[in-house]
Design a protein around this motif. Structure first.
Motif, short mmCIF file in Angstrom:
data_model
loop_
_atom_site.label_atom_id
_atom_site.label_comp_id
_atom_site.label_asym_id
_atom_site.label_seq_id
_atom_site.Cartn_x
_atom_site.Cartn_y
_atom_site.Cartn_z
N GLY A 175 31.16 42.25 33.25
CA GLY A 175 31.19 41.57 34.55
C GLY A 175 30.35 42.31 35.57
O GLY A 175 29.77 43.36 35.28
N LEU A 176 30.26 41.75 36.76
CA LEU A 176 29.47 42.38 37.82
C LEU A 176 30.16 43.65 38.30
O LEU A 176 31.32 43.62 38.73
N LEU A 177 29.44 44.76 38.26
CA LEU A 177 30.05 46.06 38.57
C LEU A 177 30.38 46.21 40.06
O LEU A 177 31.40 46.78 40.41
N TYR A 178 29.51 45.72 40.91
CA TYR A 178 29.63 46.03 42.34
C TYR A 178 29.84 44.80 43.21
O TYR A 178 29.51 44.79 44.39
N TYR A 179 30.39 43.74 42.61
CA TYR A 179 30.59 42.50 43.36
C TYR A 179 31.82 41.80 42.83
O TYR A 179 32.04 41.73 41.61
N ASP A 180 32.64 41.27 43.73
CA ASP A 180 33.84 40.53 43.35
C ASP A 180 33.47 39.07 43.13
O ASP A 180 33.27 38.32 44.08
N ARG A 181 33.40 38.65 41.87
CA ARG A 181 32.96 37.30 41.54
C ARG A 181 33.86 36.22 42.16
O ARG A 181 33.40 35.11 42.45
N THR A 182 35.13 36.53 42.39
CA THR A 182 36.04 35.52 42.92
C THR A 182 35.69 35.08 44.34
O THR A 182 36.15 34.04 44.81
N GLN A 183 34.87 35.87 45.04
CA GLN A 183 34.49 35.50 46.40
C GLN A 183 33.21 34.67 46.46
O GLN A 183 32.84 34.17 47.53
N ALA A 184 32.55 34.48 45.33
CA ALA A 184 31.20 33.91 45.33
C ALA A 184 31.13 32.50 45.89
O ALA A 184 30.23 32.17 46.67
N THR A 185 32.06 31.63 45.49
CA THR A 185 32.01 30.24 45.97
C THR A 185 32.20 30.19 47.47
O THR A 185 31.47 29.47 48.18
N GLY A 186 33.15 30.96 47.98
CA GLY A 186 33.38 31.01 49.42
C GLY A 186 32.20 31.60 50.17
O GLY A 186 31.81 31.10 51.23
N GLU A 187 31.61 32.66 49.63
CA GLU A 187 30.46 33.28 50.29
C GLU A 187 29.27 32.31 50.32
O GLU A 187 28.59 32.19 51.34
#
Length: 411
Positions: A175-187
């Motif tokens: 997975g992405l080491l330095y990013y929270d994937r769960t926030q991507a749609t909102g961002e």
């Protein structure tokens, strides 16, 4: 009702083809599905329907989530696969559309049951997926742990690690080491909204927002809105809603919901009926839950300037027409909520290349893609004097049409 979703999508396509004067044969080609897999999975002496639908891969591998929900059916899965094809084309990432699901209530399963279900489902679809064929991701009722089991089971079948088989994995296993994937749609949604506010002269100085749905998408979007100075005056979830004209703090609201089970039981504001959220005056209304939530029965109550569609197909065609006639700007789902698949694309690229990006670089790349995508949609909106949904469909259809022409799929 779910059967109507695919019909609605095709009708939006017909309108975009007519407005942009594209050949009608593209509609026939895009109406076809590459593969529709139906299966039955046995678990705890019961049988559950399972699906994986692949729509179109003219621009790249199939891409789409897997949902575990008791109301999953084939019509829904087909529509969501179709929308994913359009979504990826709208924002210009090299994927086609797919979707999968199992007709089961995951809340009634133990962790052991979920693992068994996921491994069985992975074996069912193993011959249809692959890092360059079809890349699943989480959706309703699934998460990064589900993806971890799916990646592990597929790797066992292949006899080697296959980290690029799915996205939104835990950071420890691709997975992405330095990013929270769960926030991507909102961002991604906030970048599109900011771009829209800069283009449309709406005279909004201290914007207010109402959010319908407080799951991952609604929660993270609320965080981004709050951090940028938007006043969130109401939030709803499946059990109720809360209203405070002075504003709500999404961080406190989320913490309260974790304990109380619903935002409606929080002391941050006044408890209201969840259906009353549609009639609250606001600058931005954000449906972030299920499909068809804005319909002919409640759309006339809506008092907002912009609707940001963070859910898939949240607005029915009847409501869409009425709201557009009222002058309300609707930022369509295939643009507004595409941030999730864009960041999934980043994870997939990193898995294939072995190169790691930091969190800021991911956010910067996401902002660039989403902002440019809105600018292109706005240009088509201006060029054809049409609504943003039709403009987004025009872009998606044009990119798919050019790819099909180049590959000889149509003449």
């Amino acid at each position: 009702m779910k059967a109507e979703l695919l019909k609605n999508t095709l009708n939006y396509m017909k309108r975009a083809i007519s407005v942009s004067n594209k050949p009608t044969n593209i509609l026939f080609t895009l109406s076809e599905f590459h593969n529709v897999k139906k299966a039955t999975i046995s678990l705890k002496k019961k049988k559950f329907k399972a699906f994986r639908v692949q729509h179109n891969n003219i621009r790249g591998p199939f891409k789409g989530g897997v949902r575990y929900h008791q109301n999953v059916d084939l019509d829904e899965i087909k529509t969501l696969a179709f929308l994913m094809t359009l979504k990826c084309a709208t924002v210009g990432i090299p994927y086609g559309g797919a979707k999968g699901g199992v007709q089961i209530n995951p809340k009634k399963l133990t962790k052991k049951d979920l693992e068994e279900l996921t491994r069985k489902y992975t074996r069912v679809i193993a011959n249809d997926i692959g890092p360059n064929r079809d890349i699943p991701a989480p959706d309703l009722g699934t998460d990064s742990q589900i993806m971890a089991w799916m990646m592990d089971e597929y790797s066992k079948i292949q006899g080697e690690n296959q980290f690029a088989i799915c996205t939104s994995k835990p950071k420890e296993i691709g997975g992405l080491l330095y990013y929270d994937r769960t926030q991507a749609t909102g961002e991604g949604g906030i970048y599109v909204l900011e771009a829209a506010l800069s283009k449309f002269n709406l005279g909004i100085k201290n914007p207010t927002a109402v959010i319908q749905g407080f799951g991952n998408v609604g929660h993270f979007l609320a965080d981004f809105l709050f951090g940028k100075g938007f006043k969130i005056i109401a939030v709803s979830d499946s059990k109720g809603a809360i209203f405070n004209p002075k504003g709500l703090d999404p961080h406190n609201l989320f913490s309260c919901k974790e304990v109380e089970g619903s935002v409606a039981f929080c002391a941050s504001g006044k408890k209201i009926k969840k259906e009353d959220i549609w009639s609250l005056p606001c600058d931005i209304l954000i449906p972030a839950a299920l499909e068809n939530e804005i319909n002919k029965y409640n759309c006339r109550k809506i008092k907002t300037k912009i609707i940001l569609e963070m859910a898939n197909s949240p607005t029915t065609p009847e409501a869409d027409k009425i709201l557009t006639q009222k002058g309300i700007i609707i930022i369509p789902d295939i643009l507004a909520n595409a941030g999730g698949v864009v960041v999934s694309y980043f994870e997939w690229v990193q898995n294939l290349s072995g190169y790691i990006w930091d969190g800021k670089e991911i956010s910067d790349k996401l902002q660039k893609i989403m902002t440019e995508a809105f600018s292109e949609v706005y240009h088509q909106h201006d060029r054809y004097s049409t609504d943003l949904r039709t403009a987004a469909y025009i872009i998606a259809i044009d990119r798919l049409y050019k790819a099909m022409k180049l590959r000889g799929w149509i003449r």
